[in-house]
Design a protein around this motif. Structure first.
Motif, PDB file in Angstrom:
ATOM      1  N   ALA A 126       4.991   5.069   2.363  1.00 30.54           N
ATOM      2  CA  ALA A 126       5.264   6.394   2.909  1.00 30.54           C
ATOM      3  C   ALA A 126       5.734   6.298   4.358  1.00 30.54           C
ATOM      4  CB  ALA A 126       4.015   7.269   2.817  1.00 30.54           C
ATOM      5  N   THR A 127       5.129   5.418   5.124  1.00 31.58           N
ATOM      6  CA  THR A 127       5.531   5.220   6.515  1.00 31.58           C
ATOM      7  C   THR A 127       6.956   4.700   6.599  1.00 31.58           C
ATOM      8  OG1 THR A 127       3.254   4.778   7.211  1.00 31.58           O
ATOM      9  CG2 THR A 127       5.012   3.989   8.646  1.00 31.58           C
ATOM     10  N   LEU A 140       4.853   9.325  -4.334  1.00 33.15           N
ATOM     11  CA  LEU A 140       3.813   9.136  -3.332  1.00 33.15           C
ATOM     12  C   LEU A 140       2.969  10.390  -3.138  1.00 33.15           C
ATOM     13  CD1 LEU A 140       5.789   7.124  -0.626  1.00 33.15           C
ATOM     14  CD2 LEU A 140       4.379   6.261  -2.495  1.00 33.15           C
ATOM     15  N   ARG A 180      -7.600   7.988  -5.745  1.00 33.79           N
ATOM     16  CA  ARG A 180      -6.167   7.983  -5.492  1.00 33.79           C
ATOM     17  C   ARG A 180      -5.610   6.563  -5.577  1.00 33.79           C
ATOM     18  NH1 ARG A 180      -5.958  11.815  -0.073  1.00 33.79           N
ATOM     19  NH2 ARG A 180      -6.394  13.812  -1.110  1.00 33.79           N
ATOM     20  N   GLY A 210      -3.788   3.235  -4.696  1.00 37.28           N
ATOM     21  CA  GLY A 210      -3.636   2.622  -3.391  1.00 37.28           C
ATOM     22  C   GLY A 210      -2.409   1.753  -3.245  1.00 37.28           C
ATOM     23  N   ARG A 255      -1.515  13.073  -3.993  1.00 41.90           N
ATOM     24  CA  ARG A 255      -1.984  13.504  -2.677  1.00 41.90           C
ATOM     25  C   ARG A 255      -2.040  15.015  -2.546  1.00 41.90           C
ATOM     26  NH1 ARG A 255      -2.661   8.558  -2.618  1.00 41.90           N
ATOM     27  NH2 ARG A 255      -2.729   7.313  -0.722  1.00 41.90           N
ATOM     28  N   ALA A 283       0.373   4.002   1.515  1.00 38.87           N
ATOM     29  CA  ALA A 283       0.521   4.530   2.874  1.00 38.87           C
ATOM     30  C   ALA A 283       1.643   3.800   3.614  1.00 38.87           C
ATOM     31  CB  ALA A 283      -0.794   4.390   3.634  1.00 38.87           C
ATOM     32  N   ALA A 284       1.765   2.500   3.400  1.00 43.03           N
ATOM     33  CA  ALA A 284       2.813   1.733   4.065  1.00 43.03           C
ATOM     34  C   ALA A 284       4.191   2.128   3.551  1.00 43.03           C
ATOM     35  CB  ALA A 284       2.582   0.234   3.850  1.00 43.03           C
ATOM     36  N   PRO A 327       0.835  -1.210   0.000  1.00 43.41           N
ATOM     37  CA  PRO A 327       0.000   0.000   0.000  1.00 43.41           C
ATOM     38  C   PRO A 327       0.868   1.258   0.000  1.00 43.41           C
ATOM     39  CG  PRO A 327      -0.805  -1.589   1.603  1.00 43.41           C
ATOM     40  CD  PRO A 327       0.526  -2.090   1.145  1.00 43.41           C
TER      41      PRO A 327
END
Length: 208
Positions: A24-25, A53, A77, A79, A57, A21-22, A19
């Motif tokens: 980016a983390t 990324l 967006r 995923g 956004r 988000a993962a 993902p």
């Protein structure tokens, strides 16, 4: 100096199905600006960076927040990393000269380059890695080069090294061209040494 001397290893990676988000983390927690993307077999298939990324956004129009509806529908967006990564990444090899890697970064406008050895991902080198070698003082480089040469000579001070502007100048006698070549390689392995100069070195002694 070679890429293997300054590259980061092991490498933080993501998969195509990771993902966004993962990813980016992972970037923020590990303080990296790009991540190699691997397929199910572990082969390198792309790179994903901070800009990738953020692309979907951040609204392209700075006044978008003034509108009743956002410029980018969150439902639309991407995923997964596969949807935002850059395919066909620029790569380099462990034995590549750092100067060549730097030229490739500038030519292709990338901040990081994966390092492959026979197709296997063994490291990653970034602009920050290269810049870090440039800020080391000549006095520090001189001491490191001298230490490596003295170690190779079993503790004897057979050669004298001085570094000026990243160029290691080595004075002393050599038994043969092979020994001179080994000394040059040793000096070049010190991060921050860009070249080796033997102009002040006497001719190689002939046998007999």
């Amino acid at each position: 100096m070679r890429v293997k001397d300054i590259m980061s290893s092991p490498v933080y990676t993501v998969e195509q199905t990771t993902p966004v988000a993962a990813a980016a983390t992972l970037m923020t927690t590990k303080s990296v600006t790009a991540l190699p993307v691997l397929d199910e077999s572990g082969a390198l298939v792309g790179m994903v960076g901070e800009s990738d990324l953020l692309w979907h956004r951040v609204p392209a129009d700075p006044t978008a927040h003034l509108r009743p509806l956002p410029a980018t529908d969150p439902a639309e967006r991407p995923g997964l990393v596969a949807e935002v990564m850059s395919p066909y990444p620029v790569t380099t090899r462990p034995d590549t000269d750092v100067a060549e890697a730097a030229e490739a970064m500038l030519e292709y406008d990338v901040r990081s380059i994966p390092v492959l050895d026979d197709g296997d991902l063994v490291g990653i080198v970034s602009r920050r890695d290269i810049l870090r070698t440039m800020v080391r003082g000549d006095d520090v480089l001189t001491a490191e080069v001298q230490h490596r040469l003295d170690e190779y000579a079993d503790g004897q001070h057979r050669w004298t090294a001085t570094v000026d502007g990243g160029v290691a100048r080595i004075a002393g006698d050599f038994d043969d061209p092979t020994e001179r070549g080994v000394v040059a390689v040793l000096a070049r392995t010190v991060p921050g040494v860009a070249a080796v100069d033997f102009t002040l070195v006497p001719a190689v002694r002939s046998g007999g």
